[in-house]
Structures are given as structure tokens and as C-alpha cells.
Design a protein around this motif. Structure first.
Motif, PDB file in Angstrom:
ATOM      1  N   UNK A 189       0.853  -1.187   0.000  1.00 34.96           N
ATOM      2  CA  UNK A 189       0.000   0.000   0.000  1.00 34.96           C
ATOM      3  C   UNK A 189       0.889   1.236   0.000  1.00 34.96           C
ATOM      4  N   UNK A 190       0.723   2.077  -0.991  1.00 33.00           N
ATOM      5  CA  UNK A 190       1.543   3.278  -1.074  1.00 33.00           C
ATOM      6  C   UNK A 190       1.187   4.248   0.049  1.00 33.00           C
ATOM      7  N   UNK A 191       2.175   4.967   0.597  1.00 31.24           N
ATOM      8  CA  UNK A 191       1.857   5.976   1.619  1.00 31.24           C
ATOM      9  C   UNK A 191       1.060   7.124   1.025  1.00 31.24           C
ATOM     10  N   UNK A 192       0.303   7.796   1.886  1.00 34.50           N
ATOM     11  CA  UNK A 192      -0.558   8.883   1.407  1.00 34.50           C
ATOM     12  C   UNK A 192       0.258  10.025   0.822  1.00 34.50           C
ATOM     13  N   UNK A 193       1.379  10.363   1.446  1.00 39.84           N
ATOM     14  CA  UNK A 193       2.257  11.409   0.930  1.00 39.84           C
ATOM     15  C   UNK A 193       3.682  11.093   1.349  1.00 39.84           C
ATOM     16  N   UNK A 194       4.607  11.963   0.980  1.00 36.53           N
ATOM     17  CA  UNK A 194       6.024  11.738   1.270  1.00 36.53           C
ATOM     18  C   UNK A 194       6.615  12.857   2.120  1.00 36.53           C
ATOM     19  N   UNK A 195       5.816  13.494   2.951  1.00 38.39           N
ATOM     20  CA  UNK A 195       6.333  14.530   3.829  1.00 38.39           C
ATOM     21  C   UNK A 195       7.074  13.872   4.987  1.00 38.39           C
ATOM     22  N   UNK A 196       8.084  14.542   5.565  1.00 40.11           N
ATOM     23  CA  UNK A 196       8.826  13.947   6.683  1.00 40.11           C
ATOM     24  C   UNK A 196       7.907  13.579   7.843  1.00 40.11           C
ATOM     25  N   UNK A 197       8.130  12.401   8.391  1.00 39.12           N
ATOM     26  CA  UNK A 197       7.323  11.895   9.491  1.00 39.12           C
ATOM     27  C   UNK A 197       6.221  10.953   9.073  1.00 39.12           C
ATOM     28  N   UNK A 198       6.003  10.793   7.760  1.00 40.74           N
ATOM     29  CA  UNK A 198       4.949   9.900   7.278  1.00 40.74           C
ATOM     30  C   UNK A 198       5.409   8.452   7.355  1.00 40.74           C
ATOM     31  N   UNK A 199       4.530   7.581   7.840  1.00 45.24           N
ATOM     32  CA  UNK A 199       4.844   6.159   7.899  1.00 45.24           C
ATOM     33  C   UNK A 199       4.787   5.541   6.511  1.00 45.24           C
ATOM     34  N   UNK A 200       5.594   4.515   6.313  1.00 47.85           N
ATOM     35  CA  UNK A 200       5.575   3.790   5.046  1.00 47.85           C
ATOM     36  C   UNK A 200       4.267   3.032   4.904  1.00 47.85           C
ATOM     37  N   UNK A 201       3.939   2.685   3.682  1.00 52.75           N
ATOM     38  CA  UNK A 201       2.716   1.936   3.442  1.00 52.75           C
ATOM     39  C   UNK A 201       2.813   0.514   3.955  1.00 52.75           C
ATOM     40  N   UNK A 202       1.662  -0.100   4.154  1.00 52.87           N
ATOM     41  CA  UNK A 202       1.605  -1.476   4.623  1.00 52.87           C
ATOM     42  C   UNK A 202       2.030  -2.424   3.509  1.00 52.87           C
ATOM     43  N   UNK A 203       2.547  -3.584   3.889  1.00 53.26           N
ATOM     44  CA  UNK A 203       3.011  -4.572   2.914  1.00 53.26           C
ATOM     45  C   UNK A 203       2.607  -5.955   3.388  1.00 53.26           C
ATOM     46  N   UNK A 204       2.163  -6.787   2.450  1.00 55.95           N
ATOM     47  CA  UNK A 204       1.760  -8.160   2.751  1.00 55.95           C
ATOM     48  C   UNK A 204       2.328  -9.091   1.689  1.00 55.95           C
ATOM     49  N   UNK A 205       2.493 -10.333   2.058  1.00 50.27           N
ATOM     50  CA  UNK A 205       2.918 -11.367   1.117  1.00 50.27           C
ATOM     51  C   UNK A 205       2.414 -12.702   1.626  1.00 50.27           C
ATOM     52  N   UNK A 206       2.155 -13.606   0.699  1.00 55.14           N
ATOM     53  CA  UNK A 206       1.652 -14.924   1.074  1.00 55.14           C
ATOM     54  C   UNK A 206       1.968 -15.911  -0.035  1.00 55.14           C
ATOM     55  N   UNK A 207       2.127 -17.166   0.353  1.00 58.33           N
ATOM     56  CA  UNK A 207       2.345 -18.238  -0.608  1.00 58.33           C
ATOM     57  C   UNK A 207       1.015 -18.581  -1.268  1.00 58.33           C
ATOM     58  N   UNK A 208       1.010 -18.658  -2.585  1.00 60.20           N
ATOM     59  CA  UNK A 208      -0.193 -19.020  -3.335  1.00 60.20           C
ATOM     60  C   UNK A 208       0.149 -20.193  -4.243  1.00 60.20           C
ATOM     61  N   UNK A 209      -0.840 -20.988  -4.533  1.00 59.86           N
ATOM     62  CA  UNK A 209      -0.647 -22.156  -5.400  1.00 59.86           C
ATOM     63  C   UNK A 209      -1.504 -22.011  -6.644  1.00 59.86           C
ATOM     64  N   UNK A 210      -0.953 -22.450  -7.756  1.00 56.38           N
ATOM     65  CA  UNK A 210      -1.699 -22.432  -9.004  1.00 56.38           C
ATOM     66  C   UNK A 210      -1.944 -21.050  -9.557  1.00 56.38           C
ATOM     67  N   UNK A 211      -1.067 -20.075  -9.247  1.00 53.23           N
ATOM     68  CA  UNK A 211      -1.245 -18.707  -9.736  1.00 53.23           C
ATOM     69  C   UNK A 211      -0.500 -18.545 -11.051  1.00 53.23           C
ATOM     70  N   UNK A 212      -1.234 -18.312 -12.121  1.00 55.53           N
ATOM     71  CA  UNK A 212      -0.626 -18.077 -13.423  1.00 55.53           C
ATOM     72  C   UNK A 212      -0.425 -16.583 -13.628  1.00 55.53           C
ATOM     73  N   UNK A 213       0.295 -16.231 -14.691  1.00 52.66           N
ATOM     74  CA  UNK A 213       0.541 -14.828 -14.985  1.00 52.66           C
ATOM     75  C   UNK A 213      -0.763 -14.100 -15.285  1.00 52.66           C
ATOM     76  N   UNK A 214      -1.657 -14.736 -16.016  1.00 50.65           N
ATOM     77  CA  UNK A 214      -2.943 -14.104 -16.330  1.00 50.65           C
ATOM     78  C   UNK A 214      -3.772 -13.909 -15.069  1.00 50.65           C
TER      79      UNK A 214
END
Length: 343
Positions: A189-214
């Protein structure tokens, strides 16, 4: 109380100060209670907000241990401590060891392996491994990602082993990678803005099976606004449409695995991704700087700084209740509370 606790934890800057701060068991228990119950004690069984302390009372053949409470609800009367129904449930380790371990893990940029953590704390490697998984379970977040979200997938694993009895694999189907590696789907998730003191956006990842490019490209088609970039056509950026942030997060996952966790089984991969995503979000903008690329083009880069361990520690234990983990008969772990990765 929260401000006083944050001020006390923020004063810990060195390993020596950390050891001195977490050397008393009673103080560690009260500190942990303040982080798990910032608004007062709550029964982990029924959620009732009134309870009584029964420490020191006669319980038959023995007296109640310090930190034992009983729910005041007439329908519950559940007895609990600060570690009940948390990843620390029924732990045999002192609480000072837990706090030291959490501090060391949160202070590290990419984490610590169980071998290194065991050497530092003076515990066994399986114990350090379970401590690390307790942290990964507590930092898992279930809130939905909002705003602008970048999505990309990559394959995790080393080179395929040569099998002399089998023919080399040919080309895969169109739009589907010809690999036996583990497929991982990442979101940032991109941060709302880039001013000093802003927290970075949230990030997630997970293992998936059977995921094709399409299938990966079609994930965002159900949203109101959906854009894609085609790397095979050498299209990487189109105005504000790009996946540079999630590619940076995916690269960080690879570097963390290569440098800290040499082997991650697909069974526990999502727990490790919880920790890596949490570390990605625990950064703040400190400013911007102009850099030159290899071709001499000037670009503006955002400078980031890690959040100190004190607010991270309070945030970790605030969501500890309800995240349960138990030992399995074969020495592993059993996660008793599933966490939705992408909300």
C-alpha cells in the motif's frame, strides 16, 4: 501511563541499557501488562473489563502466583495472567527473556536467525525458533489495504536440482511460469504522501498455489480503478502507474531470506512474510534527496528511517491476545488462530 511507558522504553538505546531494564521479573510482568492491556485488564475468555487480583491467596495446597487474576463476571470466573491466550501462553521462560528477545528482534533491520538469537539469549535453538514465530504471529495484521495498492508476484527458491533419470523440462504453457519454485504474491500500500514523518505503506505477502501470470494480472480487475504495466513490452512506468514499491518489497524478501533465513519451508513461509511486511511498514520518511542514475539522469529519492524499537514493542503486544500458538508433539508449533493475510 502509556506516555510514561513509551518514555521509559525510548530511553533504552544500548544492549547494556536493555539488559538493565529487563532484569527484574516483577517489573517485566507489570511492563508487559501495560502493553497487553493499555486500557486496563480484560478477560481473555469473555472480554469482561473487570477482574480481581488473587495473587498470594490460598489455593488449597499452594498459593496463587503473582500476576494471577480472576474475571469478575458471574458467568465466567475465568482465571488468567497476562500471557493467557497469547503466543506466550504456558511459557516456561522468564518474561525478562521474552522482552529481551523481542527487543533484539525488533532492533534488527532484517531480523535474527534462531541460531543467532539462541546464542545471544543462552537458550536452545528450538526455543529461539518458537520465540521468533511468536513475534511473527503477533505482528500479523488483518486490516484491509486501502488507497493505491501495488500487486506483483515472484517465485521463491533456489535452482532446481538435476534429476538424471528425468528429461529436462521444456517450455511451460503460455502465461504460466515453467518452474517448481514456490509462488509468492506480494502487495504494498503506497503511503498517502512523502512529507517527513509519514509512515511507510503497509506490505503483505503470502504463498499461493496455481497462480498463473494471467491470474496475477486479473487480481485487481474487480476494483473501481485498475491499471497494469507490461514488463515484457519494456513498459515499467506510466505516469503514476508502476509496481516499483512492491518490487522493492519482493527484493527485500529475497535479501532477508538469503542473509538471515537460509531455508524457509512453505508451511511457515507466511509467518516469515508477516515479519518482513511489518518491518517494511515500520519506517518513516526523513526527507528527499536528488540522485543521479547510471545514465546521468537526475531523480528524486525518498529517504527513510526505521522506527525505534519502543513503539514497535508496544504495538506488537497490543495485538497479542487471541493469537495462540502451541507446541506440537513432534517439537514443532501449531497455530491455533489463523490470520487473514490480505484482510
Amino acid at each position: 501511563m502509556r506516555a510514561t511507558m513509551l518514555e521509559m522504553l525510548s530511553g533504552i538505546l544500548t544492549i547494556e541499557q536493555m539488559v538493565l531494564a529487563f532484569q527484574d521479573e516483577e517489573r517485566c510482568r507489570r511492563l508487559l501488562e501495560g502493553m497487553v492491556w493499555p486500557d486496563g485488564r480484560v478477560c481473555p475468555s469473555c472480554g469482561y473489563k473487570r477482574s480481581i487480583a488473587i495473587a498470594g491467596r490460598d489455593m488449597g495446597k499452594r498459593r496463587a502466583r503473582p500476576g494471577l487474576y480472576q474475571c469478575s463476571s458471574g458467568d465466567c470466573r475465568f482465571q488468567f495472567t497476562v500471557t493467557t491466550h497469547t503466543p506466550l501462553h504456558s511459557t516456561k521462560l522468564p518474561l525478562r527473556t521474552w522482552l529481551k528477545a523481542m527487543w533484539l528482534l525488533l532492533q534488527s533491520d532484517k531480523g535474527l536467525s534462531s541460531v543467532r538469537l539462541a546464542e545471544t539469549l543462552g537458550v536452545s535453538q528450538p526455543t529461539a525458533w518458537r520465540i521468533g514465530h511468536a513475534l511473527r504471529l503477533m505482528v500479523a495484521r488483518e486490516n484491509m489495504l486501502a488507497g493505491t495498492v501495488e500487486i506483483d508476484h515472484f517465485h521463491l527458491g533456489g535452482r532446481p536440482r538435476k534429476r538424471p533419470d528425468e528429461a529436462p523440462p521444456g517450455r511451460g504453457r503460455k502465461g504460466q511460469a515453467n518452474t517448481e519454485k514456490t509462488t509468492v504474491l506480494g502487495m504494498v500500500q503506497r503511503p498517502a504522501d512523502r512529507v517527513p514523518g509519514t509512515l511507510a505503506g503497509d506490505a503483505r505477502a503470502a504463498v499461493v498455489t496455481g497462480l498463473s501470470l494471467r491470474a496475477a494480472e486479473a487480481i485487481g480487475e474487480g476494483f473501481t480503478d485498475h491499471e497494469t504495466v507490461n514488463h515484457s513490452s519494456r513498459e515499467y512506468v506510466r505516469d503514476a502507474v508502476h509496481v516499483n514499491s512492491v518490487e522493492g518489497f519482493n527484493s527485500r524478501i529475497r535479501r532477508t531470506i538469503a542473509g538471515v533465513f537460509p531455508h524457509i519451508s512453505p508451511q511457515h513461509a507466511d509467518l516469515y512474510f508477516h515479519e518482513m511486511g511489518f518491518r517494511w511498514s515500520q519506517r518513516i520518511v526523513t526527507g528527499q534527496a536528488v540522485r543521479k542514475t547510471r545514465r546521468g539522469r537526475q531523480v528524486v529519492q525518498t529517504l527513510w528511517s526505521r522506527v525505534s524499537p519502543a513503539p514497535q514493542l508496544m504495538q506488537v503486544f497490543r495485538s497479542a491476545t487471541g493469537r495462540q500458538m502451541r507446541r506440537s508433539p513432534d517439537g514443532g508449533i501449531i497455530i491455533k488462530s489463523a490470520v487473514t493475510v490480505f484482510g
